[in-house]
Design a protein around this motif. Sequence first.
Motif, PDB file in Angstrom:
ATOM      1  N   ASN A 173       0.885  -1.159   0.000  1.00 55.92           N
ATOM      2  CA  ASN A 173       0.000   0.000   0.000  1.00 55.92           C
ATOM      3  C   ASN A 173       0.916   1.199   0.000  1.00 55.92           C
ATOM      4  N   SER A 174       0.982   1.882  -1.125  1.00 48.93           N
ATOM      5  CA  SER A 174       1.927   2.991  -1.220  1.00 48.93           C
ATOM      6  C   SER A 174       1.294   4.285  -0.736  1.00 48.93           C
ATOM      7  N   ASN A 175       2.080   5.033   0.012  1.00 51.18           N
ATOM      8  CA  ASN A 175       1.563   6.286   0.569  1.00 51.18           C
ATOM      9  C   ASN A 175       2.305   7.490   0.003  1.00 51.18           C
ATOM     10  N   LYS A 176       2.986   7.275  -1.121  1.00 55.39           N
ATOM     11  CA  LYS A 176       3.754   8.374  -1.690  1.00 55.39           C
ATOM     12  C   LYS A 176       3.599   8.400  -3.200  1.00 55.39           C
ATOM     13  N   LEU A 177       3.258   9.571  -3.750  1.00 58.22           N
ATOM     14  CA  LEU A 177       3.183   9.705  -5.203  1.00 58.22           C
ATOM     15  C   LEU A 177       4.594   9.688  -5.760  1.00 58.22           C
ATOM     16  N   SER A 193      20.507  -7.854 -15.381  1.00 56.79           N
ATOM     17  CA  SER A 193      20.682  -6.512 -14.805  1.00 56.79           C
ATOM     18  C   SER A 193      19.857  -5.469 -15.542  1.00 56.79           C
ATOM     19  N   GLY A 194      19.374  -5.819 -16.752  1.00 53.24           N
ATOM     20  CA  GLY A 194      18.565  -4.871 -17.510  1.00 53.24           C
ATOM     21  C   GLY A 194      17.081  -5.065 -17.261  1.00 53.24           C
ATOM     22  N   MET A 195      16.764  -6.002 -16.393  1.00 56.54           N
ATOM     23  CA  MET A 195      15.351  -6.310 -16.138  1.00 56.54           C
ATOM     24  C   MET A 195      14.807  -5.329 -15.108  1.00 56.54           C
ATOM     25  N   ILE A 196      14.726  -4.091 -15.532  1.00 56.66           N
ATOM     26  CA  ILE A 196      14.348  -3.013 -14.621  1.00 56.66           C
ATOM     27  C   ILE A 196      13.005  -2.438 -15.045  1.00 56.66           C
ATOM     28  N   GLY A 197      12.137  -2.229 -14.096  1.00 58.02           N
ATOM     29  CA  GLY A 197      10.860  -1.623 -14.409  1.00 58.02           C
ATOM     30  C   GLY A 197      10.622  -0.428 -13.516  1.00 58.02           C
ATOM     31  N   LYS A 198       9.488   0.238 -13.778  1.00 56.41           N
ATOM     32  CA  LYS A 198       9.155   1.331 -12.866  1.00 56.41           C
ATOM     33  C   LYS A 198       7.744   1.143 -12.333  1.00 56.41           C
ATOM     34  N   LEU A 199       7.592   1.563 -11.114  1.00 53.67           N
ATOM     35  CA  LEU A 199       6.291   1.490 -10.473  1.00 53.67           C
ATOM     36  C   LEU A 199       5.834   2.915 -10.207  1.00 53.67           C
ATOM     37  N   ARG A 200       4.757   3.298 -10.887  1.00 47.95           N
ATOM     38  CA  ARG A 200       4.287   4.674 -10.736  1.00 47.95           C
ATOM     39  C   ARG A 200       3.086   4.719  -9.800  1.00 47.95           C
ATOM     40  N   VAL A 201       3.192   5.535  -8.768  1.00 43.51           N
ATOM     41  CA  VAL A 201       2.076   5.731  -7.848  1.00 43.51           C
ATOM     42  C   VAL A 201       1.437   7.066  -8.198  1.00 43.51           C
ATOM     43  N   VAL A 202       0.148   6.998  -8.552  1.00 42.39           N
ATOM     44  CA  VAL A 202      -0.558   8.207  -9.004  1.00 42.39           C
ATOM     45  C   VAL A 202      -1.848   8.371  -8.199  1.00 42.39           C
ATOM     46  N   THR A 203      -2.491   9.509  -8.371  1.00 39.60           N
ATOM     47  CA  THR A 203      -3.761   9.730  -7.679  1.00 39.60           C
ATOM     48  C   THR A 203      -4.832   8.827  -8.289  1.00 39.60           C
ATOM     49  N   ARG A 204      -5.911   8.652  -7.578  1.00 39.51           N
ATOM     50  CA  ARG A 204      -7.008   7.792  -8.042  1.00 39.51           C
ATOM     51  C   ARG A 204      -7.530   8.277  -9.410  1.00 39.51           C
ATOM     52  N   GLU A 205      -7.652   9.606  -9.561  1.00 40.49           N
ATOM     53  CA  GLU A 205      -8.175  10.160 -10.825  1.00 40.49           C
ATOM     54  C   GLU A 205      -7.212   9.856 -11.977  1.00 40.49           C
ATOM     55  N   ASP A 206      -5.919  10.091 -11.723  1.00 40.22           N
ATOM     56  CA  ASP A 206      -4.926   9.831 -12.763  1.00 40.22           C
ATOM     57  C   ASP A 206      -4.902   8.353 -13.135  1.00 40.22           C
ATOM     58  N   TYR A 207      -5.118   7.517 -12.129  1.00 43.08           N
ATOM     59  CA  TYR A 207      -5.119   6.080 -12.377  1.00 43.08           C
ATOM     60  C   TYR A 207      -6.270   5.699 -13.311  1.00 43.08           C
ATOM     61  N   ASP A 208      -7.471   6.199 -13.000  1.00 43.47           N
ATOM     62  CA  ASP A 208      -8.630   5.893 -13.839  1.00 43.47           C
ATOM     63  C   ASP A 208      -8.423   6.412 -15.258  1.00 43.47           C
ATOM     64  N   LYS A 209      -7.839   7.610 -15.343  1.00 41.89           N
ATOM     65  CA  LYS A 209      -7.593   8.214 -16.647  1.00 41.89           C
ATOM     66  C   LYS A 209      -6.610   7.357 -17.445  1.00 41.89           C
ATOM     67  N   TRP A 210      -5.558   6.961 -16.785  1.00 40.16           N
ATOM     68  CA  TRP A 210      -4.512   6.141 -17.424  1.00 40.16           C
ATOM     69  C   TRP A 210      -5.083   4.824 -17.938  1.00 40.16           C
ATOM     70  N   LEU A 211      -5.890   4.197 -17.079  1.00 39.65           N
ATOM     71  CA  LEU A 211      -6.462   2.900 -17.432  1.00 39.65           C
ATOM     72  C   LEU A 211      -7.362   3.029 -18.656  1.00 39.65           C
ATOM     73  N   GLU A 212      -8.115   4.122 -18.708  1.00 43.71           N
ATOM     74  CA  GLU A 212      -9.024   4.320 -19.823  1.00 43.71           C
ATOM     75  C   GLU A 212      -8.246   4.550 -21.122  1.00 43.71           C
ATOM     76  N   GLN A 213      -7.194   5.361 -20.999  1.00 42.92           N
ATOM     77  CA  GLN A 213      -6.361   5.651 -22.161  1.00 42.92           C
ATOM     78  C   GLN A 213      -5.741   4.369 -22.722  1.00 42.92           C
ATOM     79  N   GLU A 214      -5.229   3.549 -21.818  1.00 42.61           N
ATOM     80  CA  GLU A 214      -4.573   2.306 -22.230  1.00 42.61           C
ATOM     81  C   GLU A 214      -5.551   1.341 -22.898  1.00 42.61           C
TER      82      GLU A 214
END
Length: 317
Positions: A173-177, A193-214
């Motif tokens: 449960n992330s508490n930091k954007l 060593s190149g198997m690197i990803g990123k985990l983006r923590v965004v606001t609920r609104e941004d998350y819904d927007k992102w999901l819809e766009q995708e």
Amino acid sequence: MFWLSPAHAQTFMPTAASDIAGDVDNLYSFLLISSFISCVILIGGMIYFVYKYRRKSPNDKTPRITHNNFLEFLWSFIPLVIFMVIFAWGWKVYHDMRSMPENGLEIHVTGKQWAWEIQYKSGVTTSNEVVVPIDTDVKLIMTSRDVLHSFYVPSFRIKQDVIPGRYTTLWFNSNKLGEFHIFCTEYCGTSHSGMIGKLRVVTREDYDKWLEQESKFSTLPIAERGAKLFQNKACASCHSVVDSSVRVGPALYQKFGKQQITSAGEVTVDEEYLRESILNPNAKIVKGFNPNIMPSFQGQLNEAELLAIIEYIKGLK
Ligand code: CUA
């Protein structure tokens, strides 16, 4: 703990960005500080006694002391109490880490050589990128397509092996954007060593927007869909599309329509050759490269997807 306070966290530990991170850091600090104090008492005491009880004259005799019940009790009992505290504390933190949330947001993660494939319930898939809303319980259900990998997010203080033929889980449960690193922490071959990803923590609104766009993906023009698939399947981690630089595999930039020397002689890079190379990579290996490096995508891409990727590669000019 004084040097682990958030203001200084970057210098000593990665940013703490999940609920569990604080608990882990506190326990870790306790271990570190108590080890340091024990070390000072032990080594300091040793040096002090070596000096204090050194031989002062040739006639010095060592007094005969057999034991001291009180001292022996103390140096057994005090460490025992400390160790039991560490055990209970560690058990508590571990238990919290391993107790999966009941109604968490579930995301599927598949490890493969050498990328993370992420799948959301809505059907959205991404590669090497997990996007989650802040202050939400997230549960990852993970497996591997080939070998052992390990999913690790230092800022969340969580890590779990990802195993072929089995599901393992992880929650946070992330508490930091912000944007946080995902590492693979199990040696899994050439590009581990190149198997690197990123985990983006965004606001609920941004998350819904992102999901819809995708999820608008299926309405894209075919070559653009191919570009997205190329990303999602992490083809770009081995094949350059912006120049002719060699990565794990040959570059695909400006390759379409050209002649190519392969292990089966000279071929023209056309639709047929691209298709064969995706489904059966060992058939005609480009000169200078080794077989058995690229995994087959047989069964992982349908005809429409294959077509989209080929269409995308065609357009790399
Ligand atoms: Cu995957 Cu190391």
